[in-house]
Every structure is written in structure tokens, then in C-alpha cells.
Design a protein around this motif. Structure first.
Motif, PDB file in Angstrom:
ATOM      1  N   LEU A  90      24.635  20.364  -2.541  1.00  0.00           N
ATOM      2  CA  LEU A  90      25.654  20.662  -3.328  1.00  0.00           C
ATOM      3  C   LEU A  90      27.138  21.120  -2.700  1.00  0.00           C
ATOM      4  O   LEU A  90      28.211  20.845  -2.924  1.00  0.00           O
ATOM      5  N   ILE A  91      26.697  21.998  -1.675  1.00  0.00           N
ATOM      6  CA  ILE A  91      27.998  22.441  -0.877  1.00  0.00           C
ATOM      7  C   ILE A  91      28.119  21.486   0.297  1.00  0.00           C
ATOM      8  O   ILE A  91      27.360  21.189   1.217  1.00  0.00           O
ATOM      9  N   THR A  92      29.277  20.746   0.026  1.00  0.00           N
ATOM     10  CA  THR A  92      29.345  19.713   1.096  1.00  0.00           C
ATOM     11  C   THR A  92      30.329  19.969   2.210  1.00  0.00           C
ATOM     12  O   THR A  92      30.555  19.217   3.091  1.00  0.00           O
ATOM     13  N   ARG A  93      31.152  20.823   1.874  1.00  0.00           N
ATOM     14  CA  ARG A  93      32.104  21.298   3.048  1.00  0.00           C
ATOM     15  C   ARG A  93      32.501  22.723   2.885  1.00  0.00           C
ATOM     16  O   ARG A  93      32.381  23.248   1.836  1.00  0.00           O
ATOM     17  N   ARG A  94      32.771  23.413   4.024  1.00  0.00           N
ATOM     18  CA  ARG A  94      32.929  24.674   4.408  1.00  0.00           C
ATOM     19  C   ARG A  94      34.294  24.684   5.246  1.00  0.00           C
ATOM     20  O   ARG A  94      34.395  24.062   6.104  1.00  0.00           O
ATOM     21  N   VAL A 118      31.101  17.626  -3.558  1.00  0.00           N
ATOM     22  CA  VAL A 118      30.533  18.349  -4.830  1.00  0.00           C
ATOM     23  C   VAL A 118      31.293  19.613  -4.967  1.00  0.00           C
ATOM     24  O   VAL A 118      31.853  20.061  -5.802  1.00  0.00           O
ATOM     25  N   LYS A 119      30.984  20.593  -3.928  1.00  0.00           N
ATOM     26  CA  LYS A 119      31.535  21.933  -3.884  1.00  0.00           C
ATOM     27  C   LYS A 119      31.976  22.125  -2.542  1.00  0.00           C
ATOM     28  O   LYS A 119      31.368  21.867  -1.396  1.00  0.00           O
ATOM     29  N   VAL A 120      33.217  22.836  -2.392  1.00  0.00           N
ATOM     30  CA  VAL A 120      33.813  23.278  -1.367  1.00  0.00           C
ATOM     31  C   VAL A 120      33.739  24.632  -1.008  1.00  0.00           C
ATOM     32  O   VAL A 120      34.217  25.191  -2.175  1.00  0.00           O
TER      33      VAL A 120
END
Length: 149
Positions: A121-125, A141-143
Motif C-alpha cells: 500500500l505504501i508505494t512511495r516515500r 496508493v499511499k505516499v
């Protein structure tokens, strides 16, 4: 699930992995022949709220979770919406899921969920100094904005 992101991407695979069906489009109007039985409308976008209440299947259920900011007018026929809801035995309700019991239940559900699926779900930081990049359109999805870098 209806989303703007194209089919075949990460979001559609995540939905498929849970046994759901993913549709890509900008409006429920794009799917008139596939009237859903249950709609959980989370955006609060006025036009989508109206479509959710009028494009569901007979005896459908519409749950409104998002809040519209207000101030934007939409031309609707409230009598038509009322007739459709009543004559089709539809249910429309709003919900706020922000009490302590709900947060505890969510924490329990997340602790028991498939960790590998959740991690997808965490696709990018992005680091804090690049925080505006978190709002760049894409198939995310979630950044996460990383406050430690």
C-alpha cells in the motif's frame, strides 16, 4: 472498486488480490450497465455523491464517508433523487468512523492482515524537503512523507 488509475496497475492488482473487481474511469456514469449493489463513497466530491445515490442497483446501499468542502453548487432534481431512493428501496447513510473503539478495531484488523499485502500500500516515500512531490499525480496508493530524512 472505481478509481482514476488505469487497470493493470498496482491498485487494480491489490483489489484483485482481495477478490474484488477494479474499474477505471472518472465517473459512475461510465458504468451504467454495472450498477453496484453497495457503494462506499469516500471522496466527498459532490458530483460523485449525487452519482452514487442515483447510479446504484435497486435495493442498493450507499455509504457516504467523505465530506464535501461545500461552496460548489450542483444542479440536481431532489424530487427525482427522492423518488429513485424510495421506489427502489435504496439505503443512503453517512458515517464517521473516528471514535476510539473504531481505531482499536482497525489496529486489530491491521495486526492480523497479510503484512506483505499491506506493505504494497505504501508505494512511495519522499523526504520532508521534497514533501510537495507527495502530491504529484500518479498510480500511487499511499505516499509517505518521511520526517526522519
Amino acid at each position: 472498486m472505481l478509481d482514476l488509475a488505469p487497470e493493470g496497475g498496482l491498485k487494480s492488482r491489490l483489489v484483485s488480490d482481495l477478490g474484488g473487481t477494479y474499474h477505471s474511469g472518472t465517473s459512475l456514469m461510465d458504468f451504467r450497465r454495472h450498477k453496484p449493489d453497495v457503494i462506499i463513497e469516500c471522496t466527498g466530491a459532490g458530483q460523485l455523491v449525487i452519482e452514487a445515490m442515483t447510479m446504484n442497483a435497486p435495493t442498493g446501499i450507499v455509504c457516504l464517508c467523505g465530506l464535501a468542502p461545500g461552496g460548489r453548487e450542483h444542479r440536481v432534481d431532489p424530487g427525482m433523487i427522492n423518488r429513485e431512493i424510495v421506489l427502489e428501496n435504496d439505503v443512503v447513510f453517512g458515517t464517521v468512523n473516528a471514535n476510539l473503539r473504531h481505531f482499536r478495531a482497525a489496529a486489530t484488523a491491521l495486526a492480523e492482515a497479510d503484512r506483505g499485502w499491506l506493505e504494497r500500500l505504501i508505494t512511495r516515500r519522499v523526504p520532508l524537503d521534497c514533501a510537495l512531490e507527495a502530491f504529484r499525480p500518479g498510480d500511487d496508493v499511499k505516499v509517505v512523507i518521511d520526517l526522519t530524512t
